[in-house]
Every structure is written in structure tokens, then in C-alpha cells.
Motif scaffolding. Structure first.
Motif, PDB file in Angstrom:
ATOM      1  N   VAL A 103       0.835  -1.203   0.000  1.00 24.36           N
ATOM      2  CA  VAL A 103       0.000   0.000   0.000  1.00 24.36           C
ATOM      3  C   VAL A 103       0.869   1.252   0.000  1.00 24.36           C
ATOM      4  N   ALA A 104       1.925   1.253   0.812  1.00 28.78           N
ATOM      5  CA  ALA A 104       2.822   2.405   0.886  1.00 28.78           C
ATOM      6  C   ALA A 104       3.583   2.592  -0.426  1.00 28.78           C
ATOM      7  N   ARG A 105       4.028   1.506  -1.020  1.00 25.94           N
ATOM      8  CA  ARG A 105       4.772   1.598  -2.285  1.00 25.94           C
ATOM      9  C   ARG A 105       3.890   2.212  -3.380  1.00 25.94           C
ATOM     10  N   THR A 106       2.629   1.794  -3.420  1.00 28.03           N
ATOM     11  CA  THR A 106       1.703   2.357  -4.403  1.00 28.03           C
ATOM     12  C   THR A 106       1.558   3.868  -4.213  1.00 28.03           C
ATOM     13  N   HIS A 107       1.596   4.298  -2.961  1.00 32.74           N
ATOM     14  CA  HIS A 107       1.427   5.712  -2.639  1.00 32.74           C
ATOM     15  C   HIS A 107       2.673   6.540  -2.964  1.00 32.74           C
ATOM     16  N   TYR A 108       3.837   6.032  -2.588  1.00 32.54           N
ATOM     17  CA  TYR A 108       5.051   6.844  -2.647  1.00 32.54           C
ATOM     18  C   TYR A 108       5.823   6.747  -3.964  1.00 32.54           C
ATOM     19  N   LEU A 109       5.577   5.716  -4.765  1.00 31.83           N
ATOM     20  CA  LEU A 109       6.391   5.524  -5.962  1.00 31.83           C
ATOM     21  C   LEU A 109       5.698   5.971  -7.249  1.00 31.83           C
ATOM     22  N   GLY A 110       4.645   6.732  -7.137  1.00 28.29           N
ATOM     23  CA  GLY A 110       3.986   7.218  -8.353  1.00 28.29           C
ATOM     24  C   GLY A 110       2.489   7.204  -8.219  1.00 28.29           C
ATOM     25  N   LYS A 111       1.827   7.839  -9.175  1.00 28.25           N
ATOM     26  CA  LYS A 111       0.372   7.954  -9.069  1.00 28.25           C
ATOM     27  C   LYS A 111      -0.300   6.606  -9.331  1.00 28.25           C
ATOM     28  N   VAL A 112      -1.474   6.452  -8.772  1.00 33.46           N
ATOM     29  CA  VAL A 112      -2.242   5.223  -8.915  1.00 33.46           C
ATOM     30  C   VAL A 112      -2.743   5.109 -10.356  1.00 33.46           C
ATOM     31  N   LYS A 113      -2.595   3.939 -10.950  1.00 36.92           N
ATOM     32  CA  LYS A 113      -2.962   3.744 -12.354  1.00 36.92           C
ATOM     33  C   LYS A 113      -4.378   3.221 -12.539  1.00 36.92           C
ATOM     34  N   ARG A 114      -4.996   2.795 -11.456  1.00 35.96           N
ATOM     35  CA  ARG A 114      -6.365   2.272 -11.525  1.00 35.96           C
ATOM     36  C   ARG A 114      -7.173   2.936 -10.422  1.00 35.96           C
ATOM     37  N   ARG A 115      -8.384   3.355 -10.765  1.00 32.13           N
ATOM     38  CA  ARG A 115      -9.257   4.018  -9.797  1.00 32.13           C
ATOM     39  C   ARG A 115     -10.691   3.533  -9.973  1.00 32.13           C
ATOM     40  N   THR A 116     -11.505   3.778  -8.933  1.00 33.13           N
ATOM     41  CA  THR A 116     -12.929   3.482  -9.000  1.00 33.13           C
ATOM     42  C   THR A 116     -13.672   4.745  -9.407  1.00 33.13           C
ATOM     43  N   LEU A 117     -14.468   4.638 -10.469  1.00 31.88           N
ATOM     44  CA  LEU A 117     -15.139   5.784 -11.066  1.00 31.88           C
ATOM     45  C   LEU A 117     -16.654   5.611 -10.989  1.00 31.88           C
ATOM     46  N   LEU A 118     -17.350   6.730 -10.948  1.00 30.24           N
ATOM     47  CA  LEU A 118     -18.807   6.761 -10.861  1.00 30.24           C
ATOM     48  C   LEU A 118     -19.399   6.825 -12.261  1.00 30.24           C
ATOM     49  N   ALA A 119     -20.389   5.983 -12.536  1.00 34.72           N
ATOM     50  CA  ALA A 119     -20.964   5.946 -13.886  1.00 34.72           C
ATOM     51  C   ALA A 119     -22.407   5.458 -13.831  1.00 34.72           C
ATOM     52  N   THR A 120     -23.077   5.586 -14.959  1.00 35.34           N
ATOM     53  CA  THR A 120     -24.410   5.026 -15.138  1.00 35.34           C
ATOM     54  C   THR A 120     -24.433   4.168 -16.392  1.00 35.34           C
ATOM     55  N   LEU A 121     -25.386   3.254 -16.414  1.00 36.38           N
ATOM     56  CA  LEU A 121     -25.672   2.445 -17.595  1.00 36.38           C
ATOM     57  C   LEU A 121     -27.134   2.625 -17.963  1.00 36.38           C
ATOM     58  N   PRO A 122     -27.473   2.518 -19.242  1.00 34.43           N
ATOM     59  CA  PRO A 122     -28.884   2.522 -19.635  1.00 34.43           C
ATOM     60  C   PRO A 122     -29.546   1.205 -19.228  1.00 34.43           C
TER      61      PRO A 122
END
Length: 339
Positions: free
Chosen positions: A253-272
Motif C-alpha cells: 500500500v505504501a509503495r503504491t502511494h510513494y512511488l507514483g500515481k495510482v494507475k487504476r481508480r474506481t469511477l462513478l458511472a451510469t448504464l442505460p
């Protein structure tokens, strides 16, 4: 803790007498009133509770979770429980009542998580037990909270002791202020009847929609060990403390934080509207129909279609459209900022 408990069957039978119908997954649905009020009351019995108590409880949990558990007496918090590889086994909403720490997550995860936590207690003075049936967890939401949610704390995650139980303010969602109320089982039926006099009982799925609109992720059985905490935006939700010291999975968790920006995120969306309901854990695809991530949380949109949280490679999101099956996701802004 109160020794009085109420079985889930007894509670469901009571809610059925109040007009509820239950799905196979245990979510309650109510007939919409002819004149809906601005306040809504939700049954959250699909959530379970783990109680952790004893002289060493804070120290023990501090070595297990991503957040600073020692801050719990002041406010509730989101916190992650990781494997040694930094993958989430659970995302807890943690809070403290009468020197007992409660860990809230989907009910069907509780037994396995208790078993795992007990493995690490060793000689510590710690008791880990299932407290799910010692309380009823009720959700409250209102577009006019001053008139409806009494004793509402000023800020999210703060506690308030009320005549009915412990009230915890939650993050606002879609113009509504929200809280959850922990009511001891012996008082649960009376509390529901009292609240139902001013709040309309509402479908549990509508609560899930409010959670999604607030950008609150969840870990289910189908998605255990799929995500590093930052993939679910746990850092943006103040669910990771990077100064607290060691815990299981902390190095990743710390390595992900300190060694560069996160490449995957949770995003808000809708579907029809879709032919079949999207399911948590199903893949989302990029413009080339390559896997770009997966569905984290899904709830129906009352206007038709679906609200969802989707974990996604940011590179794929920037490059073009994202799809679930043949349906394109329409993205919305999260109510918080991602680093």
C-alpha cells in the motif's frame, strides 16, 4: 455490549408486518407511499458487525488495518483489511461504542473474517465475536435534515447518542444528508415504528444507490483479493493512514502511494436499461474490447438503468469509451477528489 439479541428471521418477520418484501439476497423493498416525504428510512440488515473488545483491542487492530484505529473514539472511519500482498479482504466501516470496536461489512463475509482475525490474536487480550444480531442497523436519508434527522452530528463520521441509539453521520449523497443508527435489538421494533412516523420506509436498493452516488465502494465475496486499497479510492475516503506504522499489506500500500500515481481508480458511472442486470465483479472493457477493470458496486436507477462504481485503468478511460458488455458507461464526477 447488550446481551439481548434478535434473530434476522424475527427482524424480517417484523418488517414484513410493516409492509416489507425481501429479495433472495435479503434486501427489503417497500411499496412507495402516495405522498413521499423528504425523509427515508432503510433496513440495513444485509450488513453485519464484528465486535472487537478487550484491553489490547486497539493495539491488535492497529496492526491489521490500513487506517489509524486509535482515532476511533473520536470518529468512525473507513478502513481496509488486506492480505500480505496488499489485496483487500474487506472494507470495513469501523466505529466505537462503549469501548467496543465494531467493524461493519457485508453480512456474508462476517464468519470467515472473524475466523481469520482470531488466528492472529495469539496471547493478546482481545475478544472477536459476531455482533450482527445484537443491533439493528438503520439508514436515514433526508433532503431536509434539519426537519427530519434529529441529533445529526455536524460532520461526517461523527457520533451522537440519541434516545434510540448511536447515530453516525455519513457522507452526503446526491443532495441528501445521511446517517446510520445503531439500535439495540430489544429496542429495534419500537425504534422503527417511531422513525416510520416521520420517515418513509424505502427499498434497501435505494440506499445502495445513495452509497454509490457518494462514491463509497465495497468489497464482496466475488471481489475479495481483487483490489489494492487505492484502486477503491480508500485514500481519498481517508481510509488509509500513511504514518501509523506497520500493518498487514502495508509495504504494498505504501509503495503504491510513494512511488507514483495510482494507475487504476474506481469511477462513478451510469448504464442505460440492459437486458440483464450487471453484476459486481464483471469486467468492463475498453474501446478495443480489452478488459479495463471490473464492476465494484451496482444499484438500479429509479428512472431505468443502473448506477455503478467501476474500477478502471485510467489510461483506458482517457483513451476512449468504456463498456460493460455492449453498453457504454456514462461517467459522472465523484463527490471527492482523487490524487
Amino acid at each position: 455490549m447488550s446481551s439481548a439479541t434478535m434473530s434476522s428471521t424475527t427482524w424480517q418477520q417484523f418488517l414484513i408486518s410493516q409492509g416489507a418484501q425481501f429479495s433472495a439476497s435479503g434486501e427489503a423493498a417497500f411499496i412507495s407511499p402516495a405522498a413521499p416525504a423528504s425523509g427515508q428510512l432503510f433496513d440495513l440488515s444485509t450488513h453485519g458487525l464484528i465486535a472487537v473488545s478487550g484491553a489490547d483491542a486497539l493495539t491488535f487492530l492497529q496492526g491489521q488495518f490500513t487506517n489509524d484505529i486509535k482515532q476511533l473514539p473520536q470518529a468512525a472511519q473507513f478502513t481496509g483489511y488486506c492480505t500480505a500482498k496488499g489485496r483487500l479482504l474487506a472494507l470495513f466501516y469501523a466505529f466505537s461504542i462503549n469501548e467496543t470496536i465494531y467493524l461493519q461489512c457485508p453480512r456474508d463475509l462476517i464468519a470467515a473474517l472473524i475466523k481469520r482475525l482470531r488466528m492472529f490474536v495469539m496471547r493478546s487480550k482481545v475478544v472477536v465475536e459476531d455482533a450482527t444480531e445484537q443491533f439493528a442497523i438503520l439508514g436515514l436519508a433526508s433532503a431536509d435534515s434539519a426537519a427530519h434527522i434529529q441529533h445529526l452530528p455536524l460532520h461526517a463520521h461523527q457520533y451522537s447518542q440519541t434516545p434510540l441509539g448511536t447515530l453516525i453521520r455519513l457522507p452526503d449523497s446526491h443532495g441528501k444528508q445521511r446517517a446510520q443508527l445503531l439500535v439495540e435489538s430489544a429496542q429495534a421494533e419500537a425504534a422503527w415504528k417511531t422513525l416510520a412516523a416521520t420517515f418513509n420506509p424505502a427499498d434497501s436498493e435505494q440506499w445502495d444507490t445513495l452509497e454509490i452516488q457518494a462514491g463509497i465502494p465495497q468489497v464482496y465475496q466475488s471481489t475479495q483479493e481483487q483490489f489494492v486499497p487505492q484502486m477503491l479510492n480508500l485514500d481519498a475516503l481517508d481510509g488509509i493512514n500513511f504514518k501509523k506504522g506497520c500493518y498487514t499489506g502495508q509495504e504494498i500500500v505504501a509503495r503504491t502511494h510513494y512511488l507514483g500515481k495510482v494507475k487504476r481508480r474506481t469511477l462513478l458511472a451510469t448504464l442505460p436499461e440492459t437486458a440483464v442486470a450487471p453484476q459486481v465483479g464483471e469486467a468492463v472493457l475498453d474501446a478495443k474490447q480489452q478488459e479495463a477493470g471490473q464492476l465494484v458496486r451496482v444499484a438500479p436507477n429509479k428512472q431505468g438503468g443502473w448506477w455503478l462504481l467501476a474500477e478502471c485503468r485510467l489510461e483506458a478511460r482517457s483513451a476512449g469509451s468504456i463498456y460493460w458488455q455492449e453498453y457504454e458507461l456514462a461517467f459522472s464526477e465523484l463527490p471527492y477528489t482523487l490524487a
